[in-house]
Write an enzyme that holds these catalytic residues in place. Structure first.
Site, short mmCIF file in Angstrom:
data_model
loop_
_atom_site.label_atom_id
_atom_site.label_comp_id
_atom_site.label_asym_id
_atom_site.label_seq_id
_atom_site.Cartn_x
_atom_site.Cartn_y
_atom_site.Cartn_z
N HIS A 159 0.83 -1.22 0.00
CA HIS A 159 0.00 0.00 0.00
C HIS A 159 0.86 1.27 0.00
O HIS A 159 0.33 2.36 -0.21
CB HIS A 159 -0.93 0.03 1.21
CG HIS A 159 -1.98 -1.04 1.19
ND1 HIS A 159 -2.88 -1.18 0.17
CD2 HIS A 159 -2.25 -2.05 2.07
CE1 HIS A 159 -3.67 -2.22 0.41
NE2 HIS A 159 -3.30 -2.77 1.56
N ASP A 195 -2.36 -10.44 -2.86
CA ASP A 195 -2.97 -10.04 -1.59
C ASP A 195 -4.45 -9.71 -1.84
O ASP A 195 -4.84 -9.27 -2.92
CB ASP A 195 -2.24 -8.81 -1.03
CG ASP A 195 -2.68 -8.44 0.37
OD1 ASP A 195 -1.98 -8.81 1.33
OD2 ASP A 195 -3.74 -7.77 0.51
N HIS A 197 -6.12 -7.29 -0.78
CA HIS A 197 -6.31 -5.85 -1.01
C HIS A 197 -5.52 -5.39 -2.22
O HIS A 197 -4.43 -5.89 -2.49
CB HIS A 197 -5.86 -5.06 0.22
CG HIS A 197 -6.53 -5.47 1.50
ND1 HIS A 197 -5.99 -6.43 2.34
CD2 HIS A 197 -7.69 -5.06 2.07
CE1 HIS A 197 -6.80 -6.58 3.40
NE2 HIS A 197 -7.83 -5.77 3.25
N ASP A 285 -4.44 -13.18 2.79
CA ASP A 285 -5.68 -12.72 3.42
C ASP A 285 -6.90 -12.98 2.52
O ASP A 285 -8.01 -12.56 2.86
CB ASP A 285 -5.59 -11.24 3.84
CG ASP A 285 -4.88 -10.35 2.84
OD1 ASP A 285 -4.53 -10.82 1.74
OD2 ASP A 285 -4.67 -9.16 3.17
C1 OKP Z 1 -3.01 -4.50 4.43
B1 OKP Z 1 -2.65 -5.61 3.46
C2 OKP Z 1 -10.58 -3.72 8.38
C3 OKP Z 1 -9.73 -2.46 8.30
C4 OKP Z 1 -8.79 -2.50 7.16
C5 OKP Z 1 -6.57 -1.73 6.42
C6 OKP Z 1 -6.26 -3.04 5.82
C7 OKP Z 1 -4.85 -3.06 5.31
C8 OKP Z 1 -4.48 -4.37 4.68
N1 OKP Z 1 -11.98 -3.50 8.38
N2 OKP Z 1 -7.61 -1.72 7.43
O1 OKP Z 1 -3.04 -5.38 2.14
O2 OKP Z 1 -3.00 -6.92 3.86
ZN ZN Z 2 -4.16 -7.40 2.32
#
Ligand code: OKP
Ligand code: ZN
Length: 347
Positions: A159, A195, A197, A285
């Site tokens: 990120h 990932d 996200h 994840d």
């Molecule tokens: C980081 B990575 C959950 C809050 C989410 C940010 C997530 C960051 C993920 N409801 N907060 O890409 O695994």
């Molecule tokens: Zn993630």
């Protein structure tokens, strides 16, 4: 497969995180890396290598010097202003605001961050800086002729953009490793981000470049963090037009219900583009039990993921990103690497 690891990751250990309107213990915690380390060792991966030290100019190939200077001094400045508590921003320069860099530490945190979920602590800089060395040590192994390596990075990085931290990420380990491969012999490098996200930071870093292809399979930004990047119509710009491929998938997606097809297409694009090496931003994840995610991958699905990545037939650097179900993290990572190795053309 060589595994690069440093125990200094544990220096990133936030006290709490804002999740769903409540302060809770952070999901991005030291146990994550420790359980993965134990699992890969138990599965016979190794040797476990300590990172070498790389100079700061490997970082500033990707991040701005001003951002690096900010990150490396933020904790001391925060303590001076407030005391020894997690440093968190409270507002952002969104629509109608100017993008002018403030002087005060609170303003700097706001300027350089994208969320309030990424605490800067006493050990953050050392941990993030060491994670870069972990990724670069893996990249050097690939550059030196190894077919694959696993950089067990923590904190994660995807990120983080050139001058932006957030999403538990400070320095973009995978992007810095990809740039290192570019600077040391590989003409065309792909980053495959699996990932859950979207890897907004990595995408932004390489968006206008024709020498690094970015492909990402992730939750639809209409539904999921980081919300403001990761759509399918983001295909690159300028010289980089056509070198970015996003596969946003709806909540509830499983291996057979969209994930495998998207991953297959992403791999075809990377192959067709002519990548000479691939850096995998390995987040697990996407797991069905992940506490902050909404995909339905099972532990055996990670073996299939590793097999598909192996069929690229490319030198492969795995860089750890997310994955928060500590109980299953080890198995899911081991399955990915085992699936990869067993399907590898070159053993
Ligand atoms: C980081 B990575 C959950 C809050 C989410 C940010 C997530 C960051 C993920 N409801 N907060 O890409 O695994
Ligand atoms: Zn993630």
């Amino acid at each position: 497969m060589d595994v690069v690891y440093s125990e200094l990751h544990a220096l990133q250990n936030g006290a709490y995180e804002l999740i769903g309107g409540q302060l809770q213990p952070p999901v991005e915690k030291p146990e994550r890396a420790e359980t993965i380390r134990a699992a890969v060792e138990a599965a016979g991966f190794g040797p476990l290598l300590s990172p070498e030290s790389f100079p700061d100019d490997t970082i500033t190939r990707v991040h701005t010097p001003e951002f690096v200077a900010f990150l490396s001094t933020a904790w001391d400045r925060w303590v001076e202003a407030h005391g020894p508590y997690d440093a968190l921003p409270l507002n952002w320069p969104v629509r109608t605001f100017r993008q002018k860099i403030p002087e005060a530490i609170d303003g700097l945190l706001s300027y350089y961050s994208l969320d309030a979920g990424t605490p800067i602590t006493a050990g953050t800089w050392k941990a993030a800086r060491t994670a870069v060395d972990v990724a670069l040590t893996g990249a050097r192994l690939i550059q030196g002729g190894k077919r694959h390596a696993f950089a067990l990075c923590r904190p994660p990085g995807h990120h983080a953009a050139a001058d932006l931290y957030g999403g538990y990420c400070f320095l973009n380990n995978a992007a810095i490793a990809a740039q290192y491969l570019r600077d040391n012999g590989a003409a065309k490098v792909a980053v495959l981000d699996v990932d859950y996200h979207h890897g907004n930071g990595t995408q932004a870093i390489f968006y206008d470049r024709a020498d690094v292809f970015f492909a990402s399979v992730h939750a639809d930004p209409l539904q999921e963090y980081p919300f403001f990047l990761g759509y399918a119509d983001e295909t690159g710009t300028g010289a980089g037009e056509g070198c970015n491929a996003n596969y946003p998938l709806r909540w509830g997606t499983g291996w057979e219900t969209g994930y495998a097809d998207a991953l297959d297409d992403a791999c075809r694009r990377i192959h067709g583009w002519g990548a000479e090496a691939v850096v995998v931003s390995l987040g697990v994840d996407t797991f069905e039990q992940d506490p902050i995610s909404q995909f339905k991958l099972t532990t055996p699905d990670y073996t299939r993921m590793g097999e598909r990545i192996a069929r690229l037939g490319l030198p492969t650097l795995f860089v750890m990103e997310g994955g928060y179900d500590v109980a299953a993290l080890g198995d899911n990572v081991v399955n990915t690497l085992t699936g990869y190795l067993n399907a590898s053309v070159v053993a």
